[in-house]
Every structure is written in C-alpha cells, then in structure tokens.
Design a protein around this motif. Structure first.
Motif, PDB file in Angstrom:
ATOM      1  N   SER A  55       0.812  -1.220   0.000  1.00  0.00           N
ATOM      2  CA  SER A  55       0.000   0.000   0.000  1.00  0.00           C
ATOM      3  C   SER A  55       0.847   1.272   0.000  1.00  0.00           C
ATOM      4  O   SER A  55       0.409   2.315  -0.505  1.00  0.00           O
ATOM      5  CB  SER A  55      -0.939   0.010   1.209  1.00  0.00           C
ATOM      6  N   PHE A  56       2.051   1.195   0.547  1.00  0.00           N
ATOM      7  CA  PHE A  56       2.906   2.388   0.612  1.00  0.00           C
ATOM      8  C   PHE A  56       3.307   2.875  -0.780  1.00  0.00           C
ATOM      9  O   PHE A  56       3.739   4.024  -0.949  1.00  0.00           O
ATOM     10  CB  PHE A  56       4.158   2.089   1.452  1.00  0.00           C
ATOM     11  N   LEU A  57       3.173   2.006  -1.785  1.00  0.00           N
ATOM     12  CA  LEU A  57       3.506   2.398  -3.160  1.00  0.00           C
ATOM     13  C   LEU A  57       2.342   3.098  -3.861  1.00  0.00           C
ATOM     14  O   LEU A  57       2.517   3.633  -4.963  1.00  0.00           O
ATOM     15  CB  LEU A  57       3.911   1.166  -3.983  1.00  0.00           C
ATOM     16  N   GLY A  58       1.171   3.104  -3.213  1.00  0.00           N
ATOM     17  CA  GLY A  58      -0.022   3.659  -3.836  1.00  0.00           C
ATOM     18  C   GLY A  58       0.121   5.110  -4.258  1.00  0.00           C
ATOM     19  O   GLY A  58      -0.409   5.526  -5.290  1.00  0.00           O
ATOM     20  N   LYS A  59       0.855   5.891  -3.468  1.00  0.00           N
ATOM     21  CA  LYS A  59       0.981   7.321  -3.765  1.00  0.00           C
ATOM     22  C   LYS A  59       1.834   7.591  -5.003  1.00  0.00           C
ATOM     23  O   LYS A  59       1.862   8.714  -5.518  1.00  0.00           O
ATOM     24  CB  LYS A  59       1.567   8.046  -2.555  1.00  0.00           C
ATOM     25  N   GLY A  94     -14.839   1.049  -1.651  1.00  0.00           N
ATOM     26  CA  GLY A  94     -14.055   2.277  -1.593  1.00  0.00           C
ATOM     27  C   GLY A  94     -14.790   3.504  -2.077  1.00  0.00           C
ATOM     28  O   GLY A  94     -14.349   4.623  -1.831  1.00  0.00           O
ATOM     29  N   GLY A  95     -15.899   3.327  -2.812  1.00  0.00           N
ATOM     30  CA  GLY A  95     -16.629   4.469  -3.350  1.00  0.00           C
ATOM     31  C   GLY A  95     -16.293   4.715  -4.812  1.00  0.00           C
ATOM     32  O   GLY A  95     -15.198   4.385  -5.276  1.00  0.00           O
ATOM     33  N   ILE A  96     -17.231   5.280  -5.536  1.00  0.00           N
ATOM     34  CA  ILE A  96     -17.025   5.469  -6.968  1.00  0.00           C
ATOM     35  C   ILE A  96     -15.959   6.525  -7.256  1.00  0.00           C
ATOM     36  O   ILE A  96     -15.348   6.516  -8.320  1.00  0.00           O
ATOM     37  CB  ILE A  96     -18.329   5.843  -7.688  1.00  0.00           C
ATOM     38  N   ARG A  97     -15.742   7.450  -6.326  1.00  0.00           N
ATOM     39  CA  ARG A  97     -14.741   8.498  -6.566  1.00  0.00           C
ATOM     40  C   ARG A  97     -13.372   8.029  -6.073  1.00  0.00           C
ATOM     41  O   ARG A  97     -12.785   8.587  -5.146  1.00  0.00           O
ATOM     42  CB  ARG A  97     -15.175   9.804  -5.905  1.00  0.00           C
ATOM     43  N   ILE A 102      -4.657  -3.565 -12.424  1.00  0.00           N
ATOM     44  CA  ILE A 102      -5.141  -4.417 -11.333  1.00  0.00           C
ATOM     45  C   ILE A 102      -4.269  -4.242 -10.086  1.00  0.00           C
ATOM     46  O   ILE A 102      -4.786  -4.111  -8.961  1.00  0.00           O
ATOM     47  CB  ILE A 102      -5.168  -5.894 -11.784  1.00  0.00           C
ATOM     48  N   ILE A 103      -2.944  -4.229 -10.267  1.00  0.00           N
ATOM     49  CA  ILE A 103      -2.037  -4.026  -9.125  1.00  0.00           C
ATOM     50  C   ILE A 103      -2.235  -2.632  -8.526  1.00  0.00           C
ATOM     51  O   ILE A 103      -2.281  -2.462  -7.301  1.00  0.00           O
ATOM     52  CB  ILE A 103      -0.576  -4.227  -9.557  1.00  0.00           C
ATOM     53  N   ALA A 104      -2.379  -1.617  -9.400  1.00  0.00           N
ATOM     54  CA  ALA A 104      -2.591  -0.250  -8.920  1.00  0.00           C
ATOM     55  C   ALA A 104      -3.859  -0.148  -8.088  1.00  0.00           C
ATOM     56  O   ALA A 104      -3.895   0.505  -7.046  1.00  0.00           O
ATOM     57  CB  ALA A 104      -2.651   0.719 -10.099  1.00  0.00           C
ATOM     58  N   SER A 105      -4.913  -0.825  -8.549  1.00  0.00           N
ATOM     59  CA  SER A 105      -6.171  -0.798  -7.805  1.00  0.00           C
ATOM     60  C   SER A 105      -6.037  -1.466  -6.443  1.00  0.00           C
ATOM     61  O   SER A 105      -6.680  -1.063  -5.473  1.00  0.00           O
ATOM     62  CB  SER A 105      -7.266  -1.498  -8.618  1.00  0.00           C
ATOM     63  N   SER A 106      -5.172  -2.477  -6.372  1.00  0.00           N
ATOM     64  CA  SER A 106      -5.028  -3.206  -5.104  1.00  0.00           C
ATOM     65  C   SER A 106      -4.227  -2.416  -4.066  1.00  0.00           C
ATOM     66  O   SER A 106      -4.432  -2.584  -2.864  1.00  0.00           O
ATOM     67  CB  SER A 106      -4.361  -4.559  -5.354  1.00  0.00           C
ATOM     68  N   ILE A 107      -3.297  -1.535  -4.525  1.00  0.00           N
ATOM     69  CA  ILE A 107      -2.414  -0.867  -3.563  1.00  0.00           C
ATOM     70  C   ILE A 107      -2.769   0.595  -3.315  1.00  0.00           C
ATOM     71  O   ILE A 107      -2.358   1.160  -2.305  1.00  0.00           O
ATOM     72  CB  ILE A 107      -0.942  -0.940  -4.022  1.00  0.00           C
ATOM     73  N   ILE A 108      -3.537   1.213  -4.220  1.00  0.00           N
ATOM     74  CA  ILE A 108      -3.825   2.629  -4.050  1.00  0.00           C
ATOM     75  C   ILE A 108      -4.832   2.827  -2.931  1.00  0.00           C
ATOM     76  O   ILE A 108      -5.706   1.979  -2.694  1.00  0.00           O
ATOM     77  CB  ILE A 108      -4.347   3.233  -5.376  1.00  0.00           C
ATOM     78  N   LYS A 109      -4.694   3.909  -2.193  1.00  0.00           N
ATOM     79  CA  LYS A 109      -5.586   4.170  -1.064  1.00  0.00           C
ATOM     80  C   LYS A 109      -6.995   4.432  -1.552  1.00  0.00           C
ATOM     81  O   LYS A 109      -7.201   5.082  -2.571  1.00  0.00           O
ATOM     82  CB  LYS A 109      -5.087   5.363  -0.248  1.00  0.00           C
TER      83      LYS A 109
END
Length: 426
Positions: free
Chosen positions: A81-85, A373-376, A411-418
């Motif tokens: 998750s720390f890579l999400g930013k 997580g919400g649509i936004r 898919i990976i981005a969706s899993s780690i982004i806040k």
C-alpha cells in the motif's frame, strides 16, 4: 403505449455496466448478430456448432462473478500500500514515454490508416511503446473526472474533447482497438460520475458505434492498393469435385448478391463465428496446441523472426478452409480468434472454463473494491478499463503483450492505491 413505457422503465433500471450484465450481454449480442451471415457460413462450409462452448463460457463467468460477489472479496494489497501514492506519477511517466514513441513513429512516416501495408510495417518497438500514450491519457483523464466533486456538462465536454484528440491520433495509425477501449472506458466513467447511462441510451449508442467502426473497416478494405503483395486477395488452388465446385460457386453468387455495405455491418461477428467454428473443427482433427498460442504472446519479444499468435491462428483456420477451396483470412494477414477460440485452441473446453471463471473472478474482485471504496476512487477507473478490455477481447482475443501488461498494472494499482471511503452512488 403505457405498457411499452413500463417495460422501458424496468429495462432502464438494469445497471448497464454491472459485471452481471455488460460483458455477457456484449458476448451474446456479438454471436447473435453473427447468425445473420448472408450465406457466409455456407461459403466457408461451417460444420461445428459454437453454442456448447459459448454456453460453458457464460456459465463459468457467472460462477466466478457470483462467488466473489457473495464472499465480498477484493484484491489484497500484498503489503504494498505504501507504493499507492506513486501510481499516478508512474502513469505520467508512461504517458510521456508513449508520447515520445508516438512522435518518433509518426515523423518516421508511420501512418497506418493510409494502407494496411503501412500499418504492418510500423516500427514494432515504437508501436509497442506508443500505446502507452492513449493508456496514460485514458487513466489520467478518467481519474481526474472521478475526483471532480461537481462534474458539470462543461467540464465533461472538455474531458471529452481531450479524449477525442487522442483517439484521432490513434485513428491515424489505423487501429480500432485502442479507440474502442478509450470510448467505452470513457462511457463507463461518465456513467459513474456525470449521469447514469440508461440501457436504452446505451443500446442506441452501441448501434451507432458498431456501424461507425464497421464502416471504418469497410472503407479501409475498399481503399487498399491490391497491387501490393500484402493486399493480394488470391484464393487457394485446390482440387475440388464437380459437386464441391458447384456448391462453392453457388455460395459465392449468393454472397455477392448481398450489398457489400450490408455484409460489412456484422462482418466482424460473422468472421468471429466462422473462426471459432473452424478452430473447433481443427482441434477435432489435429488436437489442441497445448499452450503454444499463449507462449507466442511472449515469444514475440524474443530476438529474430517470431510467428505472432494471430498469425498462428491464420495458419490453423486456413489449414481447414483451404481444403474447402476458400481462405478465411488472407495468408499475409492475422486472424482474431475470439477469446473463446483462443482458449479452445490451446486447451479445449477445460481451458475455456478456467479462463472465463478467472475473468469473472477478476472483474468481481475489482467491482467489490468500487463498492467498498466508493465510486470516486481509482478503483472505478480500474474497473472501467478492465471490463472494457475483457469485453473487447471477446472478439480480438487477449493476445497482445501490451494489453496484458496494461491489465496487470491497472489491477495491481487498484489493489495498492488508497481508497476513498465514500459510499457507492449512481
């Protein structure tokens, strides 16, 4: 009239882009329209029914979607998750890389829309990396739209204009697939943040889009320079009995009586049906390729001359159709196998079942992220992109390494982004 209004009201309550509806609907529509073949099945002497394998694919897809939906599972972050930013920063980098590659290719004389031979001779490395331009712009614009607290029609028009410019750039290359992916991903994002897309409106838009892209392909064929080797339309010279020759000529006459523009309207779906049926026939005679087709996806990046997966499909289907006196695909061209055909050619019914089960699982995992997580959030962008690529692959197959890498990244981005904890709203 009142009854019709009630029916339309009920129809419009369907969530057009739900995992339960969008992909299965497009798949069924694709093969349903292929039934209006205007004697082309007779021309290519189609013998094998596609419906058992199509039914299996849909059943397995729904099993995957339903199981994950009920379990409410999502893709884990694997402690990353720390890579999400950094996700958006990386997307910007990919966009710049894509822009540079695109400009180098265009200035090198690469306009694929002018002729199929030009498109075939585009620099493969520059062509590969130039795809990152539309991919990056699509993700950045979609995410920007998602984050808008108040999406006005004026803002939507600005975003749409930028989309249109990038789509035009890739129209010049002569490729339809990036245009379709951008268009439908944009529509799904519009559905999430601007205004819910009713099913009746979507069907109308789908009809217009389908006709437009069919005519694009039709015009591209009409304007080919047939004196060039790559554009030749020679048919195989084979020994046929008097009865077989007569049957072939009769079928050709019937097809020729149908206006060419009418044949072009559903040419893609009819060809997909013919190719899938021929693949089934091939495997009954020659057996499965046992992974050779999918290995070819990665072999194309190896040094030296490699046979692309779609060229392998051309060899397969023509090996059957040549015996009948007709090429399904010109020998110098590639063949889109449909995703069902792609899986069936390598592993039969078992691989089709596994492939569509995984499709259903992946789509449902990301959709659950959207709901939680919400649509936004970036999850909406990921969902829109993934379900669009999966749906388009129903015709094209998923045989391009660049698309597989794009899917993996999203898919990976969706899993780690806040995630944004706001509730799902339509």
């Amino acid at each position: 009239m009142e009854k019709l209004k009630k029916v339309l009201t009920k129809v419009n309550k369907i969530d057009t882009f739900s995992p339960y509806f969008f992909l299965p609907f497009i798949l069924l529509l694709y093969f349903f329209t292929s039934l209006f073949d205007w004697h082309r099945f007779e021309l290519f002497n189609i013998r094998e029914s596609i419906w058992p394998v199509v039914t299996l694919a849909l059943v397995c897809y729904y099993i995957g979607v339903y199981l994950i939906d009920k379990l409410q599972w999502t893709i884990p972050s694997f402690g990353l998750s720390f890579l999400g930013k950094y996700v958006i920063h990386f997307v910007i980098f990919l966009t710049i890389l894509g822009l540079g590659s695109y400009l180098m290719m265009i200035f090198g004389g690469g306009l694929g829309i002018s002729d199929e031979e030009n498109r075939r001779n585009l620099d493969p490395k520059l062509n590969f990396f130039s795809q990152l331009l539309w991919f990056g712009v699509l993700l950045l614009l979609s995410y920007k739209m998602i984050l808008e607290q108040k999406m006005t029609w004026k803002k939507a028009l600005v975003f749409g204009s930028i989309f249109a410019v990038v789509m035009f750039l890739f129209l010049l290359m002569g490729y339809r697939t990036p245009l379709i992916i951008m268009l439908f991903t944009g529509i799904i994002i519009f559905h999430f943040v601007v205004k819910r897309v009713k099913l009746t409106w979507f069907l109308s838009a789908l009809f217009v889009i389908a006709v437009a892209f069919s005519m694009f392909g039709f015009i591209r064929v009409l304007t080919e320079d047939i004196t060039k080797e790559h554009n030749r339309r020679d048919q195989p010279e084979v020994e046929l009995s008097v009865e077989e020759r007569k049957k072939l000529l009769t079928a050709e006459q019937k097809v020729n009586l149908t206006p060419k523009w009418m044949l072009a309207l559903n040419a893609e779906s009819v060809t997909g049906h013919i190719v899938l049926s021929t693949i089934i026939e091939y495997t009954k005679e020659e057996g499965y390729l046992n992974g050779e087709l999918h290995r070819g996806i990665f072999n194309t990046i190896l040094p030296g001359e490699q046979i692309s997966p779609r060229m392998k499909v051309t060899e397969v289907v023509n090996s059957i159709s040549i015996e009948k006196g007709k090429n399904i695909t010109r020998e110098t061209r590639t063949t889109t196998p449909t995703f069902i055909g792609q899986l069936f050619l390598d592993g039969g019914y078992l691989l089709v079942a596994i492939g569509f089960l995984l499709y259903g699982v992946l789509i449902s995992l990301i959709y659950n992220k959207v709901k939680q997580g919400g649509i936004r959030s970036f999850h909406s962008v990921a969902y829109a992109f993934v379900i669009t690529v999966f749906t388009v692959s129903m015709h094209t197959g998923l045989l391009d390494l660049i698309f597989i890498l794009m899917l993996g990244f999203v898919i990976i981005a969706s899993s780690i982004i806040k995630t944004d904890k706001r509730k799902l709203r339509y």
